[in-house]
Design a protein around this motif. Sequence first.
Motif, PDB file in Angstrom:
ATOM      1  N   LYS A 226       0.788  -1.255  -0.090  1.00  0.00           N
ATOM      2  CA  LYS A 226      -0.038   0.050   0.140  1.00  0.00           C
ATOM      3  C   LYS A 226       0.888   1.164  -0.008  1.00  0.00           C
ATOM      4  O   LYS A 226       1.975   1.238   0.791  1.00  0.00           O
ATOM      5  N   ALA A 227       0.637   2.247  -0.801  1.00  0.00           N
ATOM      6  CA  ALA A 227       1.092   3.377  -1.083  1.00  0.00           C
ATOM      7  C   ALA A 227       0.057   4.516  -1.189  1.00  0.00           C
ATOM      8  O   ALA A 227      -0.306   4.835  -2.299  1.00  0.00           O
ATOM      9  N   GLY A 228      -0.247   5.239  -0.090  1.00  0.00           N
ATOM     10  CA  GLY A 228      -1.316   6.273  -0.297  1.00  0.00           C
ATOM     11  C   GLY A 228      -2.650   5.413  -0.759  1.00  0.00           C
ATOM     12  O   GLY A 228      -3.305   4.703  -0.126  1.00  0.00           O
ATOM     13  N   LYS A 229      -2.894   5.985  -1.857  1.00  0.00           N
ATOM     14  CA  LYS A 229      -4.542   5.476  -2.588  1.00  0.00           C
ATOM     15  C   LYS A 229      -4.206   4.240  -3.441  1.00  0.00           C
ATOM     16  O   LYS A 229      -4.989   3.706  -4.063  1.00  0.00           O
ATOM     17  N   THR A 230      -2.854   4.021  -3.515  1.00  0.00           N
ATOM     18  CA  THR A 230      -2.409   3.137  -4.573  1.00  0.00           C
ATOM     19  C   THR A 230      -2.071   1.632  -4.109  1.00  0.00           C
ATOM     20  O   THR A 230      -1.500   1.650  -2.882  1.00  0.00           O
ATOM     21  N   GLN A 268      -6.156   2.200  -8.005  1.00  0.00           N
ATOM     22  CA  GLN A 268      -6.229   3.306  -7.567  1.00  0.00           C
ATOM     23  C   GLN A 268      -7.376   3.591  -6.991  1.00  0.00           C
ATOM     24  O   GLN A 268      -8.593   3.784  -7.497  1.00  0.00           O
ATOM     25  N   ASP A 272      -7.853   7.302   0.595  1.00  0.00           N
ATOM     26  CA  ASP A 272      -6.810   6.743   1.508  1.00  0.00           C
ATOM     27  C   ASP A 272      -7.366   5.981   2.594  1.00  0.00           C
ATOM     28  O   ASP A 272      -7.549   6.521   3.813  1.00  0.00           O
TER      29      ASP A 272
END
Length: 299
Positions: A226-230, A268, A272
Amino acid sequence: MEKFAEGLIQILISTNIVESGLDIQNANTIIVQDAHLFGLAQMYQLRGRVGRADKQAHAYLFYPDKSCLSEIALERLRALEECHELGQGFQLAERDMGIRGFGSIFGERQSGDIANVGIDLYFEMFFESLSKVGQHRLMPVPYEDVELDVDVISRLPYKYMDELGDPARIIEEAEAAAQKDLWSLVQYTEKLRFQYGKEPPSMELLLKKIYVKRIAADLGISQILKAGKTIAMRTQMTKEAFKLFVEAMSPDSFCSSLTFEDNYIKAQLLLDLPNERLLHWLFDCLVDMHNCLPAFVKY
């Protein structure tokens, strides 16, 4: 039937049910009415019901005037007439495939269009397609190799902990079941609910994390980041295999948010999400993909 097998009666009138492995040593003559209506494999089996001992056997096949028969029916009768020697079953099977056409190796059709292209060209096309199967192959990974970068803090109610006795042992047993396969994990969960009742939301989170890893392993996903909203899921599947999944998923499912890039399935999100909600999202998404496996295997 018993009297006929024992020789107490000399004639047996039957449907084509006798083609299914009937073995009567004394039977040496068979008469088939309307032979043109049977398939080649059926006729081969019916003809094989006689001559199963050391007695001379005869098979009489009756059919209307040849002018009334279709070309395919005539071809079947010619094949039976030509392949009458002992051990010619394979040649007859080849003739049958030439008449009906091959079925679909990865589907449900049992006949095809080989007569339109010829057997040599068909095999050339077949082996060319077979060489591409690896592009669509889905290779699962071991459960213990799946990395899930989603930490959840789950506090079990004291009453539920008292009922369980040793919650850590329960989680270990669930992990052990997940290492076998998804069905073992489902069975263990049902056993847990039968013994202790429906689990509280905090326990559901812990179990759902195990389910996410198990389903990811079946789908060949070895890492979920997980990286923010991605959301990025590292996978061994090819882009062609991913396309099959997307095509098999329902239009109103998660497929619209999924993309494939450099061995990663990416999504995407609009928000978040906190880890607890993200775990629910991952579970629903992976279940949706897992439900497409039967269609994938059929291909």
